[in-house]
Enzyme design. Structure first.
Site, PDB file in Angstrom:
ATOM      1  N   ASP A 182      39.865  13.144  -7.438  1.00 47.38           N
ATOM      2  CA  ASP A 182      40.521  11.831  -7.519  1.00 47.38           C
ATOM      3  C   ASP A 182      40.971  11.335  -6.148  1.00 47.38           C
ATOM      4  OD1 ASP A 182      40.227  11.937 -10.284  1.00 47.38           O
ATOM      5  OD2 ASP A 182      42.124  12.996 -10.546  1.00 47.38           O
ATOM      6  N   ASP A 208      34.561  11.148 -15.860  1.00 41.39           N
ATOM      7  CA  ASP A 208      35.982  11.490 -15.965  1.00 41.39           C
ATOM      8  C   ASP A 208      36.547  11.111 -17.334  1.00 41.39           C
ATOM      9  OD1 ASP A 208      37.985  12.779 -14.608  1.00 41.39           O
ATOM     10  OD2 ASP A 208      38.875  10.967 -13.793  1.00 41.39           O
TER      11      ASP A 208
END
Length: 366
Positions: free
Chosen positions: A268, A222
């Site tokens: 997420d 990420d």
């Protein structure tokens, strides 16, 4: 997680694209109330699939029916996942560079149309069982496709369903048509919430070590793709699919036709969510009638996501949410286990996955 500003909606209500921007740039500057409402709504929508998906994962792990069997992620799968995700992300980036964005998104819309209907139907099923009138007949159906004949006959599709499932499919199909035709943010969120809840419920980590490997790898993934390149930003701008939750920051000013969105990717939610669900199942295995690790990790998620929003709003730049969520969701429960003297027990905990023989016997019993 990133702020998103979409172009003005077309007359039919659909949006033609989106541009990642900071919190104050763009043609419309949201009010403080509108921004707070958007961020608060995203936080609430992120918590719902984690909480209910974790609860449903406990029952799912005890089921030996083939239709309810979770997909177990091993340490080897966890180690490979960031590499596979990176290849997929970069492949999509090249796809959008080479082929027309309109045609690619048309194919993706049809793909997620089918997946979304199935996911939303599965999500609604427990609620439908509670509200379905007892005086109505609940007929059973079976969809069976086979190949060959006699002893060599092989099942290709064997799907059993009932009247309740049909009602769920019909309702989900209406949402699917609405999404395909209008690309409305509410339809997008209904599909997104269904995907997230099903992911938390049906994707199981086999132990805490595997969870740490997975979250650690995706932490690096990420951060690299958000801060190191423009690949994720480009894909996010081009990709029209319910793989994110969105909420308009200008809802108070423009109502349901609002177009200045804040967004949160489903990754997420699902990635920390399956770790939180694992800790809930660990709590259950302790048989102490407490949910210490579940609530600790759940509160840690709230803290991590809140910190993400704060940093993003302060620095006016899209943030990789896992940068804040991973240390919080892993660190807080580990610290609690260390204080309680259960750290070794936590890392030794491993879920038993029913073998194929057990599953087959269970199906025969039915």
């Amino acid at each position: 997680m990133a702020d998103v500003e979409q172009t003005a909606p077309a007359p039919d209500g659909s949006s033609n694209g989106s541009d990642l921007v900071n919190g104050t740039a763009g043609r419309f500057v949201s009010s403080a109330e509108g921004t707070a409402l958007a961020y608060g709504s995203l936080l609430l929508m992120a918590l719902l699939p984690i909480f209910f998906g974790a609860l449903r994962s406990v029952g799912c792990s005890k089921s030996k029916g083939s239709s309810d069997m979770p997909e177990t992620i091993t340490s080897r799968d966890a180690a490979r996942f960031p590499i596979i995700a990176s290849c997929t992300l970069f492949g999509l980036y090249l796809f959008f560079k080479v082929f027309s964005q309109e045609y690619v998104n048309m194919l993706l819309s049809m793909y997620f149309f089918v997946l979304g209907i199935l996911a939303l139907s599965h999500t609604m099923s427990p609620f439908m069982c509670r509200v379905f009138p007892a005086n109505l007949s609940n007929k059973q159906y079976q969809l069976l496709f086979t190949q060959g004949s006699g002893e060599s006959k092989e099942e290709i599709v064997n799907y059993e369903f009932d009247t309740k499932d049909l009602i769920c499919l019909c309702i989900s199909s209406v949402v699917g048509v609405w999404y395909v035709l209008k690309k409305h943010w509410i339809a997008n969120n209904l599909f997104g919430l269904a995907f997230a809840l099903n992911g938390v419920e049906l994707l199981h980590l086999n132990n805490v070590s595997t969870g740490c490997i997975l979250l650690g790898g995706l932490f690096v993934y990420d951060v690299f793709w958000v801060f190191g390149t423009n690949v994720m930003v480009t894909v996010a701008k081009s990709f029209e699919a319910p793989i994110k939750l969105v909420f308009p920051q200008d809802l108070l000013e423009k109502g349901l036709g609002a177009s200045n969105f804040a967004m949160l990717g489903l990754g997420d939610i699902v990635i920390p969510g399956i770790f939180i669900a694992l800790l809930l199942r660990f709590d259950v295995s302790l048989k102490k009638n407490t949910r210490t690790y579940f609530y600790t990790s759940f509160l840690a998620y709230i803290f991590g996501l809140g910190l993400t929003i704060f940093v993003m709003h302060t620095f006016k730049h899209a943030q990789p949410a896992l940068l804040y969520l991973v240390p919080a969701c892993v660190g807080f429960p580990v610290l609690v286990a260390l204080v309680k003297g259960e750290l070794t027990e936590m890392f030794r905990y491993e879920e038993e996955t029913p073998s194929k023989e057990e599953t087959t016997e269970s199906e025969k019993d039915k």
